[in-house]
Design a protein around this motif. Structure first.
Motif, PDB file in Angstrom:
ATOM      1  N   LEU A  16     -11.253   4.370 -10.114  1.00 13.90           N
ATOM      2  CA  LEU A  16     -12.008   5.615 -10.302  1.00 13.90           C
ATOM      3  C   LEU A  16     -11.194   6.780  -9.750  1.00 13.90           C
ATOM      4  N   PHE A  17     -10.582   6.535  -8.592  1.00 16.25           N
ATOM      5  CA  PHE A  17      -9.777   7.564  -7.947  1.00 16.25           C
ATOM      6  C   PHE A  17      -8.618   7.983  -8.857  1.00 16.25           C
ATOM      7  N   LEU A  18      -7.925   6.998  -9.410  1.00 12.26           N
ATOM      8  CA  LEU A  18      -6.769   7.334 -10.243  1.00 12.26           C
ATOM      9  C   LEU A  18      -7.207   8.065 -11.508  1.00 12.26           C
ATOM     10  N   GLU A  75       0.828  -1.214   0.000  1.00 11.09           N
ATOM     11  CA  GLU A  75       0.000   0.000   0.000  1.00 11.09           C
ATOM     12  C   GLU A  75       0.857   1.257   0.000  1.00 11.09           C
ATOM     13  N   LEU A  76       0.241   2.345  -0.443  1.00 14.45           N
ATOM     14  CA  LEU A  76       0.821   3.676  -0.264  1.00 14.45           C
ATOM     15  C   LEU A  76       0.191   4.222   0.995  1.00 14.45           C
ATOM     16  N   SER A  77       1.019   4.755   1.878  1.00 12.43           N
ATOM     17  CA  SER A  77       0.409   5.236   3.108  1.00 12.43           C
ATOM     18  C   SER A  77       1.055   6.553   3.522  1.00 12.43           C
ATOM     19  N   TYR A  78       0.207   7.514   3.832  1.00 10.51           N
ATOM     20  CA  TYR A  78       0.711   8.821   4.278  1.00 10.51           C
ATOM     21  C   TYR A  78       0.707   8.859   5.794  1.00 10.51           C
ATOM     22  N   ALA A 134     -11.155   6.401  -1.982  1.00  6.10           N
ATOM     23  CA  ALA A 134     -10.629   5.353  -2.868  1.00  6.10           C
ATOM     24  C   ALA A 134     -10.553   4.001  -2.172  1.00  6.10           C
ATOM     25  N   ALA A 135     -10.534   4.017  -0.832  1.00  6.84           N
ATOM     26  CA  ALA A 135     -10.458   2.754  -0.087  1.00  6.84           C
ATOM     27  C   ALA A 135     -11.778   1.987  -0.150  1.00  6.84           C
ATOM     28  N   LEU A 136     -12.853   2.669  -0.622  1.00  5.53           N
ATOM     29  CA  LEU A 136     -14.116   1.952  -0.764  1.00  5.53           C
ATOM     30  C   LEU A 136     -13.965   0.900  -1.858  1.00  5.53           C
ATOM     31  N   PRO A 137     -14.665  -0.251  -1.755  1.00  7.99           N
ATOM     32  CA  PRO A 137     -14.451  -1.337  -2.725  1.00  7.99           C
ATOM     33  C   PRO A 137     -14.624  -0.849  -4.166  1.00  7.99           C
ATOM     34  N   GLY A 138     -13.633  -1.172  -5.026  1.00 12.43           N
ATOM     35  CA  GLY A 138     -13.737  -0.869  -6.457  1.00 12.43           C
ATOM     36  C   GLY A 138     -13.484   0.582  -6.815  1.00 12.43           C
ATOM     37  N   ALA A 139     -13.202   1.420  -5.821  1.00 14.65           N
ATOM     38  CA  ALA A 139     -13.081   2.855  -6.106  1.00 14.65           C
ATOM     39  C   ALA A 139     -11.663   3.277  -6.471  1.00 14.65           C
ATOM     40  N   LEU A 190      -3.655   3.907   0.373  1.00 18.51           N
ATOM     41  CA  LEU A 190      -4.248   3.325  -0.829  1.00 18.51           C
ATOM     42  C   LEU A 190      -3.678   1.925  -0.988  1.00 18.51           C
ATOM     43  N   ALA A 191      -4.557   0.918  -0.917  1.00 18.38           N
ATOM     44  CA  ALA A 191      -4.088  -0.464  -1.104  1.00 18.38           C
ATOM     45  C   ALA A 191      -3.684  -0.626  -2.564  1.00 18.38           C
ATOM     46  N   MET A 192      -2.540  -1.280  -2.824  1.00 21.10           N
ATOM     47  CA  MET A 192      -2.002  -1.313  -4.188  1.00 21.10           C
ATOM     48  C   MET A 192      -2.444  -2.520  -5.002  1.00 21.10           C
ATOM     49  N   SER A 193      -2.839  -3.594  -4.344  1.00 22.62           N
ATOM     50  CA  SER A 193      -3.002  -4.863  -5.065  1.00 22.62           C
ATOM     51  C   SER A 193      -3.945  -4.751  -6.259  1.00 22.62           C
ATOM     52  N   ALA A 194      -5.037  -3.998  -6.110  1.00 27.28           N
ATOM     53  CA  ALA A 194      -6.024  -3.985  -7.185  1.00 27.28           C
ATOM     54  C   ALA A 194      -5.799  -2.851  -8.186  1.00 27.28           C
ATOM     55  N   SER A 195      -4.770  -2.021  -7.947  1.00 21.60           N
ATOM     56  CA  SER A 195      -4.655  -0.825  -8.775  1.00 21.60           C
ATOM     57  C   SER A 195      -4.241  -1.125 -10.218  1.00 21.60           C
TER      58      SER A 195
END
Ligand SMILES: Cc1cc2nc3c(=O)[nH]c(=O)nc-3n(C[C@H](O)[C@H](O)[C@H](O)COP(=O)(O)OP(=O)(O)OC[C@H]3O[C@@H](n4cnc5c(N)ncnc54)[C@H](O)[C@@H]3O)c2cc1C
Length: 392
Positions: free
Chosen positions: A369-371, A70-73, A361-366, A84-89
């Motif tokens: 869309l976020f990117l 993940e990317l984490s601030y 963006a952490a919502l499922p499938g989002a 932002l979890a990276m696996s699905a990106s």
């Protein structure tokens, strides 16, 4: 046919790989005393990934990859503010050190690399190019390739001073790798970043208890002044998180990567039998994140065009290479300029907006869309278009 390639980086070595297999006599000269090590993490995907696959390099790249979960601030106390979890990106994305990609290509290249050497002079004539090297020797070649990065010496000799082609993006960057078990364990396999207006510091744990650090500073003046360690401590020393310890371990200046963040914009990538490749003519900047990928793709297209051309067709092949690659580069460069405001936000308001978008963006499938929202046109879309264009 003989080619001299200046620069044993991603672009130069990829071209050497393809030209030697097409029967060219190739030589590479590299200014550094050895293949450059360490450096910074890159995300490698898109057209370059396709080229690496064709070269049979993917098993090696998958071995060298780092799992970025993940990317984490974080804030100054190290508390996570958004992620932002990276696996699905993205599919087919490899995160690895730039040096690991260079080594993977280099180990499959037979072409000799002469280290500690550069190009000192160029003279073009009807049959080819006479190249004078900094060690005092000369080469007669059919093609000279400047694959020597954004501050290319070949470009300067053949096209003129850097200022004509360099687009400074208002930021300076530094990166280094340290050995530190405790910090490496603390950061782990999340790409962690701290941003305050105008400053970003990022960290990622590497194998062998190492830690890769990246620093980005908003700075209107492109001049790189002072010793890099002092510069880093002055700007980041009191930001908290792991930075005091990480800055205390700052290595020697030679082991710190430091540069302006720039793009290179040129109308012509070749003149006669001298051609530029990779960052030398098409740098997109770290904001765009495709530089390594496009460097490999450009090398593949150049080799493809040269294979179709005979000895007399070299200048036409160079023009065709530019026609095929430049549209994708321009699109990625434009994307990079749009992304600046998100990667290095200039105000607290924008940092807050980014954190909210990441929460959404952490919502499922989002995440996709976020990117797409961030990049108006869509990062994924650009990648797939570049792949299609480069296939030709
Ligand atoms: C912090 C950072 C993060 C990045 N992240 C990504 C990413 O996520 N994804 C991505 O795809 N790209 C990324 N990039 C961009 C990527 O690293 C570059 O676009 C890519 O390395 C370009 O390859 P190249 O071979 O053209 O140039 P380089 O990799 O710069 O190689 C040039 C070579 O030429 C040599 N050289 C320089 N001058 C001379 C000279 N005068 N004579 C002889 N040799 C010379 C250098 O020593 C070097 O070996 C990032 C860049 C940075 C700085």
């Amino acid at each position: 046919m003989r080619a001299l390639i200046c620069g044993a980086g991603i672009a130069g070595l990829t071209l050497a790989w393809h030209l030697e297999r097409a029967g060219w006599q190739v030589e590479v000269v590299e200014r550094a005393p050895a293949l450059r090590d360490g450096g910074y993490m890159i995300d490698f995907y898109g057209p370059g990934y396709e080229v690496a696959e064709r070269m049979g390099l993917t098993p090696r790249l998958l071995q060298a990859r780092y799992p970025v979960s993940e990317l984490s601030y974080v804030d100054r106390d190290g508390r996570q503010t958004s992620r932002l979890a990276m696996s699905a990106s993205f599919d087919r994305v490899v995160s690895l050190l730039r040096a690991d990609l260079v080594h993977a290509i280099h180990d499959d290249v037979r072409t000799p690399v002469t280290y500690g050497t550069s190009v000192a002079g160029i003279e073009q004539h009807d049959e080819g190019v006479t190249v004078e090297l900094t060690d005092g020797t000369r080469r007669e070649v059919d093609l000279l390739v400047g694959a020597d990065g954004a501050h290319s010496r070949v470009r300067e000799l053949a096209f003129g001073p850097e200022e004509r082609f360099l687009r400074y993006l208002g930021h300076q960057v530094a990166a280094y790798v340290i050995d530190d078990k405790a910090l490496s364990e603390q950061v782990g396999t999340r790409y962690r970043m701290l941003t305050v207006p105008g400053l970003m510091a990022g960290a990622y744990a590497l194998r062998g208890d190492r830690l890769a650090l990246l620093f980005l500073l908003r700075e209107p003046d492109p001049t790189l002044t002072g010793d890099p360690a002092t510069w880093l401590r002055r700007h980041y020393g009191d930001l908290g998180w792991i930075l005091p310890e990480a800055l205390a371990r700052c290595p020697e200046p030679a082991e710190i990567y430091r540069d302006q963040v720039t793009q290179i914009d040129m109308e012509h990538w070749s003149t006669g039998r001298v051609v530029l490749l990779g960052d030398a003519c098409q740098a997109v900047s770290l904001f765009a994140g495709h530089g390594a990928s496009l460097a490999m793709a450009g090398a593949w297209v150049l080799a493809d065009e040269l294979a179709a051309a005979g000895a007399d067709g070299v200048p036409d092949a160079l023009a065709a290479y530019q026609r095929r690659v430049r549209p994708a580069v321009e699109e990625v460069q434009a994307f990079g300029r749009r992304f600046i405001r998100w990667m290095a936000p200039a105000s607290r308001l924008r940092i807050t907006a980014r954190d909210w978008m990441l929460r959404l963006a952490a919502l499922p499938g989002a995440d996709r869309l976020f990117l797409n929202t961030l990049t108006s046109g869509g990062h994924g879309l650009i990648v797939s278009r570049a792949v299609d264009e480069l296939r030709g």
